[in-house]
Design a protein around this motif. Structure first.
Motif, PDB file in Angstrom:
ATOM      1  N   GLU A 181     -70.654  62.581 -18.467  1.00 17.28           N
ATOM      2  CA  GLU A 181     -70.549  61.407 -19.332  1.00 17.28           C
ATOM      3  C   GLU A 181     -70.426  61.799 -20.800  1.00 17.28           C
ATOM      4  N   GLN A 182     -71.178  62.827 -21.203  1.00 15.49           N
ATOM      5  CA  GLN A 182     -71.116  63.270 -22.594  1.00 15.49           C
ATOM      6  C   GLN A 182     -69.722  63.778 -22.932  1.00 15.49           C
ATOM      7  N   LEU A 183     -69.156  64.627 -22.053  1.00 14.65           N
ATOM      8  CA  LEU A 183     -67.836  65.172 -22.318  1.00 14.65           C
ATOM      9  C   LEU A 183     -66.762  64.090 -22.252  1.00 14.65           C
ATOM     10  N   ALA A 184     -66.924  63.126 -21.342  1.00 20.24           N
ATOM     11  CA  ALA A 184     -65.972  62.016 -21.255  1.00 20.24           C
ATOM     12  C   ALA A 184     -65.916  61.249 -22.571  1.00 20.24           C
ATOM     13  N   ASP A 204     -66.052  58.429 -10.037  1.00 21.68           N
ATOM     14  CA  ASP A 204     -67.320  58.181 -10.721  1.00 21.68           C
ATOM     15  C   ASP A 204     -67.133  57.039 -11.729  1.00 21.68           C
ATOM     16  N   GLN A 205     -67.728  55.885 -11.451  1.00 26.31           N
ATOM     17  CA  GLN A 205     -67.506  54.739 -12.321  1.00 26.31           C
ATOM     18  C   GLN A 205     -68.152  54.896 -13.689  1.00 26.31           C
ATOM     19  N   ALA A 210     -67.245  55.421 -19.479  1.00 21.86           N
ATOM     20  CA  ALA A 210     -67.455  56.181 -20.712  1.00 21.86           C
ATOM     21  C   ALA A 210     -66.143  56.526 -21.400  1.00 21.86           C
ATOM     22  N   MET A 211     -65.060  56.662 -20.637  1.00 20.00           N
ATOM     23  CA  MET A 211     -63.830  57.197 -21.206  1.00 20.00           C
ATOM     24  C   MET A 211     -62.696  56.190 -21.325  1.00 20.00           C
ATOM     25  N   HIS A 224     -56.591  47.161  -6.462  1.00 26.68           N
ATOM     26  CA  HIS A 224     -57.161  45.840  -6.229  1.00 26.68           C
ATOM     27  C   HIS A 224     -57.297  45.048  -7.522  1.00 26.68           C
ATOM     28  N   GLN A 225     -57.643  45.759  -8.612  1.00 28.44           N
ATOM     29  CA  GLN A 225     -57.837  45.064  -9.889  1.00 28.44           C
ATOM     30  C   GLN A 225     -57.613  46.040 -11.025  1.00 28.44           C
ATOM     31  N   TRP A 226     -56.943  45.574 -12.059  1.00 26.08           N
ATOM     32  CA  TRP A 226     -56.678  46.369 -13.265  1.00 26.08           C
ATOM     33  C   TRP A 226     -57.282  45.614 -14.441  1.00 26.08           C
ATOM     34  N   GLY A 227     -58.236  46.224 -15.123  1.00 20.89           N
ATOM     35  CA  GLY A 227     -58.879  45.528 -16.230  1.00 20.89           C
ATOM     36  C   GLY A 227     -59.870  46.414 -16.946  1.00 20.89           C
ATOM     37  N   THR A 228     -60.620  45.827 -17.866  1.00 20.65           N
ATOM     38  CA  THR A 228     -61.657  46.559 -18.589  1.00 20.65           C
ATOM     39  C   THR A 228     -62.866  46.760 -17.683  1.00 20.65           C
ATOM     40  N   GLY A 229     -63.717  47.710 -18.050  1.00 21.18           N
ATOM     41  CA  GLY A 229     -64.940  47.926 -17.289  1.00 21.18           C
ATOM     42  C   GLY A 229     -65.802  46.675 -17.252  1.00 21.18           C
TER      43      GLY A 229
END
Length: 361
Positions: A181-184, A204-205, A210-211, A224-229
């Motif tokens: 997560e830090q590197l992302a 890994d969600q 994070a990125m 299935h779906q394209w969008g923001t987190g």
């Protein structure tokens, strides 16, 4: 007609109704999305869902059997034709690293910078090695590095020439969760600073959140779906996305009207119409943050499982009906399995699906 490729326009990526097939077997079907210049996208899904195959088609390593891929508004792939990878001005980080064993870490990172001056090359290599935490390892060789260190070298090497589009296939998979997560986040900062369009492939969600700016949740070769987190978490379009993103349960409910349902925990209202007729049996997505711990609440539930998360406990709670929900509770409120605790519902988003028995989605 010979198709040419002009690098003077911006690095906008378009994937239009793309299929990728091996023989008679379709691996990726009818996938489409757009990444504007400087946007970081992510293909997120379980192993075997087709996300790496799609990434390879974008890179030029796999042909498309239907649809087309465009970079900067110009076609780079269509059925029967594809522009070679080396002419797409992309960078790619593979899962198997593919480092040059005879070159040092600095030599690997600087490999794609041979046409720049030595001072520029040294500055860029130093900058990237600092980013990935390997400044101390510049003179080492790949066989002297751990798997995680090798993967970071591969990432830095792909970024060194400042590609217009960077493709990353599980680039942090051999690192521990905290470092991933830090590197992302750090890679995101650098990509944003340099305006690079990028696509990350991961299962890994948290890494995706994070990125990435935009995330496509994939299963069985389909997005299935394209969008923001945020949108994926709070407004999943189907059961697969609801189950794959975050944690939660589907609680039985009855539809009151276009924007309200009733559950055993109370009534839930929302701005997102669910399209179900009043009286229809339904299921409502309840996240752990929708259930608040409240010692004064008359509604109670029984703790059947608990997981310590540091600042919080994640409790699995059984309601009087036998249904279970999840609840995050500050860890200074420590309760034992079997204890009854007070809870109340505070759901800000209404996500409802017809019960499977109705035959609707």
């Amino acid at each position: 007609m010979i198709e040419t490729f002009n690098r003077s326009t911006q690095a906008r990526l378009e994937v239009r109704e793309v299929d990728v097939a091996y023989g008679e077997t379709t691996i990726v079907g009818n996938v489409g999305f757009v990444l504007e210049t400087g946007t970081i996208g992510c293909l997120l899904g379980p192993s075997g869902c087709g996300k790496t195959t799609l990434l390879r088609a974008i890179a030029g390593f796999e042909p498309v059997s239907r649809g087309e891929v465009l970079i900067r508004g110009q076609r780079v792939a269509k059925p029967g034709w594809m522009l070679p990878p080396e002419r797409r001005h992309i960078g790619m980080v593979f899962q198997d690293f593919a480092l040059f064993p005879h070159l040092s870490v600095a030599g690997n990172v600087g490999f794609g910078l041979r046409t720049t001056s030595s001072s520029q090359r040294r500055q860029r290599v130093d900058e990237l090695l600092e980013l990935v935490g390997l400044s101390h390892a510049a003179s080492l060789f790949p066989h002297e590095l751990s798997g995680g260190m090798q993967q970071r070298v591969a990432l830095a090497r792909a970024m060194a020439p400042r590609p217009d589009i960077l493709l990353l296939d599980e680039p942090f998979s051999s690192m521990d969760a905290e470092l991933r997560e830090q590197l992302a986040r750090e890679v995101r900062t650098l990509l944003k600073r340099e305006g690079v369009t990028a696509i990350l492939v991961t299962h890994d969600q948290l890494e995706a959140f994070a990125m990435a700016d935009m995330i496509g949740v994939m299963s069985q070769g389909a997005v299935h779906q394209w969008g923001t987190g945020f949108g994926l978490y709070h407004e999943p379009v189907d059961r697969f996305v609801a189950d794959f993103i975050g944690q939660g349960v589907l609680l039985p409910a009855s539809v009151l009207d276009a924007e309200q349902v009733r559950t055993e925990l109370g009534q839930i209202s929302g701005q997102q119409p669910h399209g179900l007729e009043p009286g229809t049996p339904a299921e409502v997505l309840i996240r752990p943050d929708d259930i608040l711990y409240d010692e004064s609440s008359p509604r109670q539930a029984t703790i059947v499982e608990r997981a310590f998360r540091g600042a919080e406990f994640l409790y699995s709670l059984q309601l009087d009906s036998g249904s279970e929900v999840l609840c995050l509770v500050p860890s200074h409120h420590r309760h034992a399995i079997g204890d009854r605790i007070g809870i109340r519902l505070e759901a800000d988003h209404l996500v409802a699906f017809a019960c499977p028995c109705t035959g609707k989605s």
